[in-house]
Design a protein around this motif. Structure first.
Motif, PDB file in Angstrom:
ATOM      1  N   HIS A  77       0.887  -1.169   0.000  1.00 13.36           N
ATOM      2  CA  HIS A  77       0.000   0.000   0.000  1.00 13.36           C
ATOM      3  C   HIS A  77       0.924   1.218   0.000  1.00 13.36           C
ATOM      4  O   HIS A  77       1.644   1.453   0.970  1.00 13.36           O
ATOM      5  N   ASN A  78       0.938   1.936  -1.111  1.00 10.47           N
ATOM      6  CA  ASN A  78       1.824   3.088  -1.229  1.00 10.47           C
ATOM      7  C   ASN A  78       1.090   4.381  -0.916  1.00 10.47           C
ATOM      8  O   ASN A  78      -0.080   4.535  -1.283  1.00 10.47           O
ATOM      9  N   VAL A  79       1.786   5.274  -0.250  1.00 11.01           N
ATOM     10  CA  VAL A  79       1.264   6.588   0.121  1.00 11.01           C
ATOM     11  C   VAL A  79       2.286   7.643  -0.293  1.00 11.01           C
ATOM     12  O   VAL A  79       3.398   7.325  -0.705  1.00 11.01           O
ATOM     13  N   ALA A  80       1.910   8.915  -0.168  1.00 13.78           N
ATOM     14  CA  ALA A  80       2.741   9.993  -0.692  1.00 13.78           C
ATOM     15  C   ALA A  80       3.870  10.436   0.230  1.00 13.78           C
ATOM     16  O   ALA A  80       4.884  10.942  -0.248  1.00 13.78           O
ATOM     17  N   THR A  81       3.719  10.260   1.552  1.00 17.12           N
ATOM     18  CA  THR A  81       4.717  10.815   2.467  1.00 17.12           C
ATOM     19  C   THR A  81       5.139   9.807   3.536  1.00 17.12           C
ATOM     20  O   THR A  81       4.425   8.849   3.825  1.00 17.12           O
ATOM     21  N   GLU A  82       6.275  10.090   4.144  1.00 10.73           N
ATOM     22  CA  GLU A  82       6.751   9.254   5.246  1.00 10.73           C
ATOM     23  C   GLU A  82       5.787   9.301   6.429  1.00 10.73           C
ATOM     24  O   GLU A  82       5.551   8.286   7.087  1.00 10.73           O
ATOM     25  N   ALA A  83       5.223  10.472   6.699  1.00 12.45           N
ATOM     26  CA  ALA A  83       4.263  10.600   7.798  1.00 12.45           C
ATOM     27  C   ALA A  83       3.044   9.705   7.565  1.00 12.45           C
ATOM     28  O   ALA A  83       2.509   9.111   8.508  1.00 12.45           O
ATOM     29  N   GLU A  84       2.614   9.585   6.304  1.00 16.58           N
ATOM     30  CA  GLU A  84       1.489   8.705   5.991  1.00 16.58           C
ATOM     31  C   GLU A  84       1.861   7.240   6.206  1.00 16.58           C
ATOM     32  O   GLU A  84       1.037   6.444   6.658  1.00 16.58           O
ATOM     33  N   VAL A  85       3.087   6.873   5.878  1.00 14.76           N
ATOM     34  CA  VAL A  85       3.557   5.505   6.141  1.00 14.76           C
ATOM     35  C   VAL A  85       3.415   5.216   7.627  1.00 14.76           C
ATOM     36  O   VAL A  85       2.825   4.206   8.034  1.00 14.76           O
ATOM     37  N   ASP A  86       3.952   6.105   8.443  1.00 11.55           N
ATOM     38  CA  ASP A  86       3.910   5.906   9.893  1.00 11.55           C
ATOM     39  C   ASP A  86       2.473   5.851  10.407  1.00 11.55           C
ATOM     40  O   ASP A  86       2.142   5.034  11.263  1.00 11.55           O
ATOM     41  N   ALA A  87       1.598   6.693   9.862  1.00 15.26           N
ATOM     42  CA  ALA A  87       0.198   6.729  10.301  1.00 15.26           C
ATOM     43  C   ALA A  87      -0.533   5.438   9.933  1.00 15.26           C
ATOM     44  O   ALA A  87      -1.296   4.899  10.740  1.00 15.26           O
ATOM     45  N   VAL A  88      -0.307   4.925   8.726  1.00 14.75           N
ATOM     46  CA  VAL A  88      -0.974   3.684   8.313  1.00 14.75           C
ATOM     47  C   VAL A  88      -0.459   2.515   9.143  1.00 14.75           C
ATOM     48  O   VAL A  88      -1.241   1.655   9.569  1.00 14.75           O
ATOM     49  N   LEU A  89       0.841   2.461   9.404  1.00 10.44           N
ATOM     50  CA  LEU A  89       1.375   1.391  10.258  1.00 10.44           C
ATOM     51  C   LEU A  89       0.759   1.458  11.651  1.00 10.44           C
ATOM     52  O   LEU A  89       0.399   0.422  12.229  1.00 10.44           O
TER      53      LEU A  89
END
Length: 138
Positions: A77-89
């Motif tokens: 699942h790809n997202v636009a930002t590092e912050a979004e990665v952390d939030a989805v995790l």
């Protein structure tokens, strides 16, 4: 044959546990739910993510190989930002996901981490700064 994927189907040990994880925990919306049999969720414009109770899967597809280790694939699942990665995790962990690997900088420049769903299927949550990574974003 057209170069595309229409369905991704995973065999699951307990469909209702998987439904609780994906629907109640992650907030995905079912397109079809036949309790004890199958759960289908829209995962893209022309892609369906299907969770099939293990016994029904094996009856149609064949016996599932068993043994130690991880299944030899990941879902990403790809997202636009590092912050979004952390939030989805964080969202996945709050839904009961098994945290497999915290997000980290990868050699190729991305920021990715992994979690496992109730059946151990590995999900990669990623931001990929390259052209192909940007192509998959909504």
């Amino acid at each position: 044959m057209d170069q595309r994927i229409s369905f991704i189907t995973l065999a699951v040990a307990d469909l209702e546990t998987s439904r609780a994880f994906y629907v109640d925990g992650l907030g995905w919306r079912p397109e079809l739910h036949e309790p004890g049999e199958v759960l289908m969720l829209a995962a893209g414009e022309r892609l369906v993510f299907s969770l099939w109770q293990r016994e029904q899967f094996e009856a149609e597809v064949g016996a599932i190989a068993a043994g130690p280790g991880v299944a030899p694939f990941t879902l990403s699942h790809n997202v636009a930002t590092e912050a979004e990665v952390d939030a989805v995790l964080a969202e996945a962990r709050a839904a009961g996901a098994d945290p497999v690997e915290a997000a980290q900088r990868r050699e190729w420049g991305g920021w990715t981490g992994y979690f496992a769903d109730p059946d151990g299927h590995r999900w990669e949550i990623a931001t990929n700064p390259g052209p192909i990574g940007q192509r998959v974003l909504p």
